[in-house]
Enzyme design. Sequence first.
Site, PDB file in Angstrom:
ATOM      1  N   ASP A  21       0.821  -1.215   0.000  1.00 26.23           N
ATOM      2  CA  ASP A  21       0.000   0.000   0.000  1.00 26.23           C
ATOM      3  C   ASP A  21       0.854   1.264   0.000  1.00 26.23           C
ATOM      4  OD1 ASP A  21      -2.288  -1.553   0.078  1.00 26.23           O
ATOM      5  OD2 ASP A  21      -2.435  -1.508   2.249  1.00 26.23           O
ATOM      6  N   ARG A 101      -0.879   1.223  16.487  1.00 25.70           N
ATOM      7  CA  ARG A 101      -1.287   2.348  15.653  1.00 25.70           C
ATOM      8  C   ARG A 101      -1.268   3.700  16.375  1.00 25.70           C
ATOM      9  NH1 ARG A 101       0.470  -0.591  12.153  1.00 25.70           N
ATOM     10  NH2 ARG A 101      -0.863  -1.548  10.567  1.00 25.70           N
ATOM     11  N   ASP A 130      -7.770   0.277  11.014  1.00 23.57           N
ATOM     12  CA  ASP A 130      -6.580   1.103  11.195  1.00 23.57           C
ATOM     13  C   ASP A 130      -6.786   2.554  10.802  1.00 23.57           C
ATOM     14  OD1 ASP A 130      -5.020  -0.793  12.362  1.00 23.57           O
ATOM     15  OD2 ASP A 130      -3.971  -1.385  10.532  1.00 23.57           O
ATOM     16  N   SER A 182      -2.128 -10.025   3.328  1.00 17.78           N
ATOM     17  CA  SER A 182      -1.989  -8.735   4.001  1.00 17.78           C
ATOM     18  C   SER A 182      -1.471  -9.017   5.403  1.00 17.78           C
ATOM     19  CB  SER A 182      -3.345  -8.021   4.060  1.00 17.78           C
ATOM     20  OG  SER A 182      -3.234  -6.816   4.792  1.00 17.78           O
TER      21      SER A 182
END
Length: 413
Positions: A21, A101, A130, A182
């Site tokens: 990404d 995060r 996220d 992922s």
Amino acid sequence: MKKIDKEKIKKVVLAYSGGLDTSIIIPWLKENYNGCEVIAVSGNVGQADELDGLEEKALKTGASKLYVLDLTDEYVDGYVIPTMKAGAVYEDYLLGTSTARPCIAKGLVEIAKKEQADAICHGCTGKGNDQVRFELAIKHFAPDMPVIAPWREWDIKSREEEIAYAEAHNVPLKINRETNYSKDKNLWHLSHEGLDLEDTGCEPQYEKPGFLEMSVSPIDAPDTPTYLELDFDKGVPVALDGVKMTTKEIILKLNELGGKNGVGITDIVENRLIGMKCRGVYETPGGTILYKAHEMLETICLDKATMHEKQRIAITFAELVYNGQWFTPLREALSAFVDKTQETVTGKVKLKLYKGNIIKAGLWSDWSLYSDDLATFGESDYDQTDSAGFINLYGLPLKVQAAVAAKANGGTL
């Protein structure tokens, strides 16, 4: 929602992992935001070899510079351990990505302010959790900072199209269409999503070489168990097998011990904040051991009422962390409660690891509320006749209810 004025975006700080990404986001930003300067920021939360060659890749892809922030100690001490002490578990998930995060987002904002950036960009999809975790943390530290989320803007619809975009723009990748899981990795865990895991009828390929990275399948674990001893001080791990270490060092060593014994592999279908269910396989070898050891020690160090209340708030704590609400008054208040409960959670736990299992092998604490003299089936100072009066008082409401019901029914129950 107010649209970003692209003409005002001259410098962007990008949360950069070097994965699929964020790798394609650098050229995409330049194409779609007037050739803006892109400053890549990678928060090191223990993803190890994933950081190798990151600067070269970021610069080659079009970033003007790369910051690699060493957040490992901050992540462990400020996020992982408070969550572990709370016993917070979200649907069997030990919150590896969820705790990382807000820590990374805090670092992003610090660099954005230092660089006087016009916006912060992340590579989170519009389907996931996220995006919420990053953006709520950014709002806390920089409430007026614009956030660019390419997955909510571009025409790319799948990871296959991302790979095609990368190939067309000469973006180097470590994955291909066959190994395109992922993943999110840090020193606490590794998650796997996508491909065959999207079918809940498919068994994960635990024995396939390369699938598991932190662990081995319990089938491939040694036939001889591994024993270990963990020392805690006020709920915080301070020593492993009698050797004092930092909490980070203990987690890394437990990852090694747990991983080789097939501990901490979980296959979950979880309820995302966004409203859909998602399946993932998580490897959390050291974290699973730490949670279990801490929970065991609490069974002898906490009184009944405190333990049960703590178990109730653990659900709320886990939901706050999972939903990106780390920087909230409620989470801080719950942490204060948890810290108070941990004042007596000091002692030693002995465990046996064997083919994916964690087996209790001993508990010791100077604060232990367990009394073998009271609990014994042998002779003790406990007066068993006291229980008759206790039962009479404890059962008094039932006796009164029965008498009232009998009277109402003409003398019969």
